[in-house]
Every structure is written in C-alpha cells, then in structure tokens.
Design a protein around this motif. Sequence first.
Motif, PDB file in Angstrom:
ATOM      1  N   ARG A   2       0.840  -1.204   0.000  1.00  0.00           N
ATOM      2  CA  ARG A   2       0.000   0.000   0.000  1.00  0.00           C
ATOM      3  C   ARG A   2       0.868   1.245   0.000  1.00  0.00           C
ATOM      4  O   ARG A   2       1.950   1.264   0.571  1.00  0.00           O
ATOM      5  CB  ARG A   2      -0.853   0.060   1.265  1.00  0.00           C
ATOM      6  CG  ARG A   2      -2.025  -0.833   1.306  1.00  0.00           C
ATOM      7  CD  ARG A   2      -2.741  -0.675   2.635  1.00  0.00           C
ATOM      8  NE  ARG A   2      -2.769   0.731   3.043  1.00  0.00           N
ATOM      9  CZ  ARG A   2      -3.857   1.384   3.405  1.00  0.00           C
ATOM     10  NH1 ARG A   2      -4.992   0.769   3.457  1.00  0.00           N
ATOM     11  NH2 ARG A   2      -3.817   2.647   3.756  1.00  0.00           N
ATOM     12  N   ALA A   3       0.346   2.291  -0.613  1.00  0.00           N
ATOM     13  CA  ALA A   3       0.976   3.612  -0.565  1.00  0.00           C
ATOM     14  C   ALA A   3      -0.127   4.645  -0.749  1.00  0.00           C
ATOM     15  O   ALA A   3      -1.129   4.374  -1.407  1.00  0.00           O
ATOM     16  CB  ALA A   3       2.024   3.757  -1.665  1.00  0.00           C
ATOM     17  N   GLU A   4       0.057   5.807  -0.164  1.00  0.00           N
ATOM     18  CA  GLU A   4      -0.932   6.871  -0.285  1.00  0.00           C
ATOM     19  C   GLU A   4      -0.309   8.085  -0.958  1.00  0.00           C
ATOM     20  O   GLU A   4       0.811   8.466  -0.650  1.00  0.00           O
ATOM     21  CB  GLU A   4      -1.451   7.275   1.090  1.00  0.00           C
ATOM     22  CG  GLU A   4      -2.277   6.197   1.757  1.00  0.00           C
ATOM     23  CD  GLU A   4      -2.812   6.626   3.100  1.00  0.00           C
ATOM     24  OE1 GLU A   4      -3.179   7.807   3.248  1.00  0.00           O
ATOM     25  OE2 GLU A   4      -2.845   5.768   3.996  1.00  0.00           O
ATOM     26  N   THR A  10       0.672  10.792  -7.863  1.00  0.00           N
ATOM     27  CA  THR A  10       1.990  10.192  -7.656  1.00  0.00           C
ATOM     28  C   THR A  10       2.107   8.861  -8.404  1.00  0.00           C
ATOM     29  O   THR A  10       1.263   7.984  -8.224  1.00  0.00           O
ATOM     30  CB  THR A  10       2.216   9.930  -6.151  1.00  0.00           C
ATOM     31  OG1 THR A  10       1.998  11.150  -5.437  1.00  0.00           O
ATOM     32  CG2 THR A  10       3.593   9.407  -5.878  1.00  0.00           C
ATOM     33  N   PRO A  11       3.154   8.709  -9.235  1.00  0.00           N
ATOM     34  CA  PRO A  11       3.385   7.387  -9.834  1.00  0.00           C
ATOM     35  C   PRO A  11       3.898   6.428  -8.757  1.00  0.00           C
ATOM     36  O   PRO A  11       4.837   6.764  -8.024  1.00  0.00           O
ATOM     37  CB  PRO A  11       4.459   7.625 -10.886  1.00  0.00           C
ATOM     38  CG  PRO A  11       4.753   9.079 -10.891  1.00  0.00           C
ATOM     39  CD  PRO A  11       4.090   9.699  -9.716  1.00  0.00           C
ATOM     40  N   VAL A  12       3.273   5.271  -8.652  1.00  0.00           N
ATOM     41  CA  VAL A  12       3.674   4.271  -7.659  1.00  0.00           C
ATOM     42  C   VAL A  12       3.608   2.892  -8.301  1.00  0.00           C
ATOM     43  O   VAL A  12       2.601   2.527  -8.894  1.00  0.00           O
ATOM     44  CB  VAL A  12       2.735   4.285  -6.425  1.00  0.00           C
ATOM     45  CG1 VAL A  12       3.143   3.205  -5.435  1.00  0.00           C
ATOM     46  CG2 VAL A  12       2.723   5.637  -5.754  1.00  0.00           C
ATOM     47  N   SER A  13       4.672   2.150  -8.171  1.00  0.00           N
ATOM     48  CA  SER A  13       4.681   0.745  -8.593  1.00  0.00           C
ATOM     49  C   SER A  13       5.643   0.007  -7.686  1.00  0.00           C
ATOM     50  O   SER A  13       6.828  -0.125  -7.980  1.00  0.00           O
ATOM     51  CB  SER A  13       5.097   0.598 -10.049  1.00  0.00           C
ATOM     52  OG  SER A  13       5.031  -0.767 -10.422  1.00  0.00           O
ATOM     53  N   LEU A  14       5.138  -0.448  -6.567  1.00  0.00           N
ATOM     54  CA  LEU A  14       5.960  -1.155  -5.606  1.00  0.00           C
ATOM     55  C   LEU A  14       6.151  -2.606  -6.049  1.00  0.00           C
ATOM     56  O   LEU A  14       5.267  -3.206  -6.651  1.00  0.00           O
ATOM     57  CB  LEU A  14       5.301  -1.121  -4.232  1.00  0.00           C
ATOM     58  CG  LEU A  14       5.007   0.268  -3.660  1.00  0.00           C
ATOM     59  CD1 LEU A  14       4.279   0.154  -2.343  1.00  0.00           C
ATOM     60  CD2 LEU A  14       6.281   1.072  -3.509  1.00  0.00           C
ATOM     61  N   TYR A 168      -2.775   3.499  -3.325  1.00  0.00           N
ATOM     62  CA  TYR A 168      -2.291   2.429  -4.203  1.00  0.00           C
ATOM     63  C   TYR A 168      -2.306   1.149  -3.385  1.00  0.00           C
ATOM     64  O   TYR A 168      -1.931   1.138  -2.212  1.00  0.00           O
ATOM     65  CB  TYR A 168      -0.863   2.741  -4.652  1.00  0.00           C
ATOM     66  CG  TYR A 168      -0.122   1.569  -5.259  1.00  0.00           C
ATOM     67  CD1 TYR A 168      -0.136   1.352  -6.627  1.00  0.00           C
ATOM     68  CD2 TYR A 168       0.606   0.691  -4.462  1.00  0.00           C
ATOM     69  CE1 TYR A 168       0.557   0.292  -7.194  1.00  0.00           C
ATOM     70  CE2 TYR A 168       1.299  -0.375  -5.015  1.00  0.00           C
ATOM     71  CZ  TYR A 168       1.269  -0.569  -6.381  1.00  0.00           C
ATOM     72  OH  TYR A 168       1.949  -1.618  -6.930  1.00  0.00           O
ATOM     73  N   ARG A 169      -2.732   0.073  -4.010  1.00  0.00           N
ATOM     74  CA  ARG A 169      -2.692  -1.220  -3.328  1.00  0.00           C
ATOM     75  C   ARG A 169      -2.517  -2.303  -4.374  1.00  0.00           C
ATOM     76  O   ARG A 169      -3.125  -2.261  -5.434  1.00  0.00           O
ATOM     77  CB  ARG A 169      -3.980  -1.454  -2.558  1.00  0.00           C
ATOM     78  CG  ARG A 169      -3.995  -2.808  -1.877  1.00  0.00           C
ATOM     79  CD  ARG A 169      -5.262  -3.046  -1.127  1.00  0.00           C
ATOM     80  NE  ARG A 169      -5.258  -4.435  -0.679  1.00  0.00           N
ATOM     81  CZ  ARG A 169      -5.899  -4.869   0.361  1.00  0.00           C
ATOM     82  NH1 ARG A 169      -6.624  -4.053   1.077  1.00  0.00           N
ATOM     83  NH2 ARG A 169      -5.834  -6.139   0.697  1.00  0.00           N
ATOM     84  N   HIS A 170      -1.665  -3.246  -4.048  1.00  0.00           N
ATOM     85  CA  HIS A 170      -1.641  -4.484  -4.835  1.00  0.00           C
ATOM     86  C   HIS A 170      -1.286  -5.624  -3.902  1.00  0.00           C
ATOM     87  O   HIS A 170      -0.530  -5.474  -2.955  1.00  0.00           O
ATOM     88  CB  HIS A 170      -0.771  -4.360  -6.096  1.00  0.00           C
ATOM     89  CG  HIS A 170       0.587  -4.957  -6.077  1.00  0.00           C
ATOM     90  ND1 HIS A 170       1.725  -4.208  -6.143  1.00  0.00           N
ATOM     91  CD2 HIS A 170       0.997  -6.233  -6.054  1.00  0.00           C
ATOM     92  CE1 HIS A 170       2.780  -4.996  -6.157  1.00  0.00           C
ATOM     93  NE2 HIS A 170       2.363  -6.231  -6.092  1.00  0.00           N
ATOM     94  N   ASP A 171      -1.953  -6.735  -4.176  1.00  0.00           N
ATOM     95  CA  ASP A 171      -1.802  -7.923  -3.336  1.00  0.00           C
ATOM     96  C   ASP A 171      -1.033  -8.996  -4.080  1.00  0.00           C
ATOM     97  O   ASP A 171      -1.121  -9.113  -5.301  1.00  0.00           O
ATOM     98  CB  ASP A 171      -3.183  -8.478  -2.943  1.00  0.00           C
ATOM     99  CG  ASP A 171      -3.949  -7.522  -2.053  1.00  0.00           C
ATOM    100  OD1 ASP A 171      -3.358  -6.990  -1.092  1.00  0.00           O
ATOM    101  OD2 ASP A 171      -5.145  -7.305  -2.315  1.00  0.00           O
ATOM    102  N   MET A 172      -0.278  -9.780  -3.313  1.00  0.00           N
ATOM    103  CA  MET A 172       0.396 -10.951  -3.848  1.00  0.00           C
ATOM    104  C   MET A 172       0.336 -12.036  -2.783  1.00  0.00           C
ATOM    105  O   MET A 172       0.321 -11.741  -1.582  1.00  0.00           O
ATOM    106  CB  MET A 172       1.838 -10.637  -4.212  1.00  0.00           C
ATOM    107  CG  MET A 172       2.748 -10.459  -3.016  1.00  0.00           C
ATOM    108  SD  MET A 172       4.222  -9.575  -3.397  1.00  0.00           S
ATOM    109  CE  MET A 172       3.718  -7.957  -2.883  1.00  0.00           C
TER     110      MET A 172
END
Length: 181
Positions: A2-4, A10-14, A168-172
């Motif tokens: 997650r990121a805020e 804001t570009p975000v790709s963790l 931003y959220r992505h799950d794995m």
Amino acid sequence: MRAEALTKATPVSLAQHTYWNLGGHNSGNILSHEVQIFSSRITPKDENNIPTGRIESVVGTPYDFLQPHTVGSQMSKLNNSGYDINYVLKGNRAAVVYNSNTGIMMELLTDAPGMQFYTANFGRAVKGGKGGITYQAHAGLCLESQGFPGSVNHPNFPSQTIPSGDTYRHDMLFTFSIKSV
C-alpha cells in the motif's frame, strides 16, 4: 502493498525483490527449477535496459513459459546472461515454480498487471549470504508482481499514477506445497 498519495498525483509501482531457491539457499543454482508463467506477452526492453513501450508475444521465443520447463533449458538463446523481463498478466494466477529434487512447489497469485521474472544474473559472486555463503549467478529467482516498468512514459501501459488522496494497493500471495518426487 500500500501507498498513499498525500498532496499530489503520484506514480507508484511497488515490487518485492525476494530471491527464491526451492532447493535451499546453499544448493547451487536454479537452472533446473521448473517454471510455468501464465502469460503470453512481455514488455521488451532496448539495449540500454529501457522499456520500449511495446507489448510482444512470447510464443516461439525463449520467454515462453506457457508450458512448464526448466529455467536453464532456453537461457542460451537469450542475448544476455539470463531472464530479466516483465510479463503482462491476465488474471490472478501468475506463476508456478517447482524443484524436482525437493518436491517443493511455489505458486504466485497477484492482482498486479505485471510480473518481473529475474534469474539473479550477477556478473560476479555476491558475498555475505545466509551463513556466510557466497552466491553465484543464478543462485535464486525472483517473481516480482508490479506495474509495467516505464508506465509513466508509455500511455498504452496501465497507469501507475494515483490521484492525490487515493491509495495504491496491490496484493500478492505466495503459496507452497509438496509435490511427490
């Protein structure tokens, strides 16, 4: 992950960068690990390792892991020292890795649009591993769920920019099992 975006878009790709060797950290390389990647397309890079903005088919190329095969079986056909490429995902099932010596199988599920497949292509040994081990090239592999590299420069890629105030959220999910040896 997650990121805020607090005050600006804001570009975000963790991405996580865990190295896996299902034979154990000191068992040598991962070239005999069997891999299946549930993707028929990649986002290629140029000679400077910069994403080109194209999306290409893997069919008939060394990047084709639609059917399971060992990491090392096609590596000599690459123009570099190993795999380091983003796969375009469709659906949540990204990849399965299997080590026939241990019977350990790992599966990655994710809601990210891409997955970087990297085979630890070090040019030299890396000292300071677990228990003082020195890792050689291809001692592990990475399956990094992520947005497409270079997405801010390529409007045809899924956007990784989140508006101000959004999250931003992505799950794995990595699952492990034992398959009969």
